[in-house]
Design a protein around this motif. Sequence first.
Motif, PDB file in Angstrom:
ATOM      1  N   GLY A 249       0.823  -1.199   0.000  1.00  0.00           N
ATOM      2  CA  GLY A 249       0.000   0.000   0.000  1.00  0.00           C
ATOM      3  C   GLY A 249       0.857   1.248   0.000  1.00  0.00           C
ATOM      4  O   GLY A 249       2.057   1.202   0.282  1.00  0.00           O
ATOM      5  N   GLU A 250       0.237   2.371  -0.341  1.00  0.00           N
ATOM      6  CA  GLU A 250       0.932   3.647  -0.306  1.00  0.00           C
ATOM      7  C   GLU A 250      -0.081   4.758  -0.085  1.00  0.00           C
ATOM      8  O   GLU A 250      -1.280   4.585  -0.313  1.00  0.00           O
ATOM      9  CB  GLU A 250       1.721   3.889  -1.593  1.00  0.00           C
ATOM     10  N   SER A 251       0.407   5.902   0.401  1.00  0.00           N
ATOM     11  CA  SER A 251      -0.479   7.020   0.690  1.00  0.00           C
ATOM     12  C   SER A 251       0.319   8.316   0.671  1.00  0.00           C
ATOM     13  O   SER A 251       1.540   8.311   0.830  1.00  0.00           O
ATOM     14  CB  SER A 251      -1.136   6.831   2.059  1.00  0.00           C
ATOM     15  N   ASP A 252      -0.412   9.431   0.484  1.00  0.00           N
ATOM     16  CA  ASP A 252       0.208  10.747   0.565  1.00  0.00           C
ATOM     17  C   ASP A 252      -0.290  11.503   1.789  1.00  0.00           C
ATOM     18  O   ASP A 252      -0.022  12.694   1.944  1.00  0.00           O
ATOM     19  CB  ASP A 252      -0.069  11.559  -0.709  1.00  0.00           C
ATOM     20  N   SER A 253      -1.026  10.814   2.666  1.00  0.00           N
ATOM     21  CA  SER A 253      -1.667  11.453   3.804  1.00  0.00           C
ATOM     22  C   SER A 253      -1.311  10.747   5.108  1.00  0.00           C
ATOM     23  O   SER A 253      -1.458   9.526   5.222  1.00  0.00           O
ATOM     24  CB  SER A 253      -3.189  11.444   3.620  1.00  0.00           C
ATOM     25  N   ALA A 254      -0.839  11.507   6.099  1.00  0.00           N
ATOM     26  CA  ALA A 254      -0.518  10.935   7.404  1.00  0.00           C
ATOM     27  C   ALA A 254      -1.775  10.360   8.052  1.00  0.00           C
ATOM     28  O   ALA A 254      -1.741   9.273   8.639  1.00  0.00           O
ATOM     29  CB  ALA A 254       0.105  12.000   8.302  1.00  0.00           C
ATOM     30  N   HIS A 255      -2.874  11.073   7.957  1.00  0.00           N
ATOM     31  CA  HIS A 255      -4.127  10.620   8.564  1.00  0.00           C
ATOM     32  C   HIS A 255      -4.581   9.299   7.956  1.00  0.00           C
ATOM     33  O   HIS A 255      -4.954   8.360   8.677  1.00  0.00           O
ATOM     34  CB  HIS A 255      -5.211  11.683   8.365  1.00  0.00           C
ATOM     35  N   GLU A 256      -4.533   9.210   6.636  1.00  0.00           N
ATOM     36  CA  GLU A 256      -4.955   7.979   5.960  1.00  0.00           C
ATOM     37  C   GLU A 256      -4.012   6.831   6.284  1.00  0.00           C
ATOM     38  O   GLU A 256      -4.435   5.702   6.538  1.00  0.00           O
ATOM     39  CB  GLU A 256      -4.999   8.201   4.450  1.00  0.00           C
ATOM     40  N   ALA A 257      -2.712   7.123   6.304  1.00  0.00           N
ATOM     41  CA  ALA A 257      -1.723   6.076   6.574  1.00  0.00           C
ATOM     42  C   ALA A 257      -1.895   5.504   7.975  1.00  0.00           C
ATOM     43  O   ALA A 257      -1.779   4.295   8.180  1.00  0.00           O
ATOM     44  CB  ALA A 257      -0.314   6.630   6.412  1.00  0.00           C
ATOM     45  N   GLY A 258      -2.194   6.375   8.947  1.00  0.00           N
ATOM     46  CA  GLY A 258      -2.394   5.907  10.310  1.00  0.00           C
ATOM     47  C   GLY A 258      -3.539   4.922  10.424  1.00  0.00           C
ATOM     48  O   GLY A 258      -3.547   4.066  11.313  1.00  0.00           O
ATOM     49  N   ARG A 259      -4.500   5.041   9.526  1.00  0.00           N
ATOM     50  CA  ARG A 259      -5.645   4.132   9.518  1.00  0.00           C
ATOM     51  C   ARG A 259      -5.362   2.867   8.712  1.00  0.00           C
ATOM     52  O   ARG A 259      -5.746   1.765   9.124  1.00  0.00           O
ATOM     53  CB  ARG A 259      -6.860   4.862   8.922  1.00  0.00           C
ATOM     54  N   ARG A 260      -4.683   3.014   7.573  1.00  0.00           N
ATOM     55  CA  ARG A 260      -4.505   1.882   6.669  1.00  0.00           C
ATOM     56  C   ARG A 260      -3.373   0.937   7.066  1.00  0.00           C
ATOM     57  O   ARG A 260      -3.472  -0.277   6.872  1.00  0.00           O
ATOM     58  CB  ARG A 260      -4.247   2.393   5.244  1.00  0.00           C
ATOM     59  N   ILE A 261      -2.299   1.476   7.619  1.00  0.00           N
ATOM     60  CA  ILE A 261      -1.132   0.636   7.904  1.00  0.00           C
ATOM     61  C   ILE A 261      -1.453  -0.499   8.877  1.00  0.00           C
ATOM     62  O   ILE A 261      -1.118  -1.658   8.597  1.00  0.00           O
ATOM     63  CB  ILE A 261       0.049   1.494   8.418  1.00  0.00           C
ATOM     64  N   PRO A 262      -2.117  -0.238  10.017  1.00  0.00           N
ATOM     65  CA  PRO A 262      -2.434  -1.367  10.912  1.00  0.00           C
ATOM     66  C   PRO A 262      -3.327  -2.418  10.243  1.00  0.00           C
ATOM     67  O   PRO A 262      -3.216  -3.609  10.544  1.00  0.00           O
ATOM     68  CB  PRO A 262      -3.147  -0.693  12.089  1.00  0.00           C
ATOM     69  N   ALA A 263      -4.200  -1.971   9.341  1.00  0.00           N
ATOM     70  CA  ALA A 263      -5.091  -2.911   8.661  1.00  0.00           C
ATOM     71  C   ALA A 263      -4.331  -3.785   7.659  1.00  0.00           C
ATOM     72  O   ALA A 263      -4.624  -4.976   7.512  1.00  0.00           O
ATOM     73  CB  ALA A 263      -6.210  -2.152   7.950  1.00  0.00           C
TER      74      ALA A 263
END
Length: 221
Positions: free
Chosen positions: A42-56
């Motif tokens: 996965g990848e993201s440009d948003s800290a908020h989104e990454a904080g949600r997606r990474i644990p999942a």
Amino acid sequence: MTTTAVEDTRIDAIRVFILDDHELVRQGLRDLLEHEGMDIVGESDSAHEAGRRIPALKPDVAVLDGRLSDGTGIEVCREVRSVDPRIRCLILTSYDDDQALRAAILAGASGYVLKQIRSHDLANAIRRAAKGESLFDPILRDAALRGIVAGGMPDPRLDVLSPQERRVLELIGHGLTNRQIGEELRLAEKTVKNYVSSMLAKLGFERRTQAALYLTQTGQA
């Protein structure tokens, strides 16, 4: 036979998540790491989104940009590891900042790497992080912890420990074994071992002796 070999390689591939607010940087990292045999989950440009997606997504290593428009990679690291301390985080930044370096150590990051790093060295850093190794110089890590004591500041890493993990940490500081801790808290020894492993990971330690020394130096638990 060839098909089996390919499947084994995929199974063993290091799973990586990329956080960076520049698309070209993300694409460059993806190309590099896939060429090195890693799996970009996965990848993201948003800290908020990454904080949600990474644990999942549960990557082995999250490569986090130091500064983003909506936060920092260090904040994401602290958030992610409070949810799942098995996920290793590598801060990849353009800024050689001593304060940020210290914050990365306290957030439980495996390393703080400048973007000027050679491609091969970055891949090796990710492999080391995936194995649970710390890329920080031990002297530097100790200095960061001593800085907390000297400044009289509470260690923010303690905030991510559960009440039970805090209690286990305190009892380790008193020199108790896992069996003795289990008797004190009325828990199975295996359960205590799980608490110890989780607590050490959240604090960025590899051995319980480091936790005991930490308590002696800081007196915070």
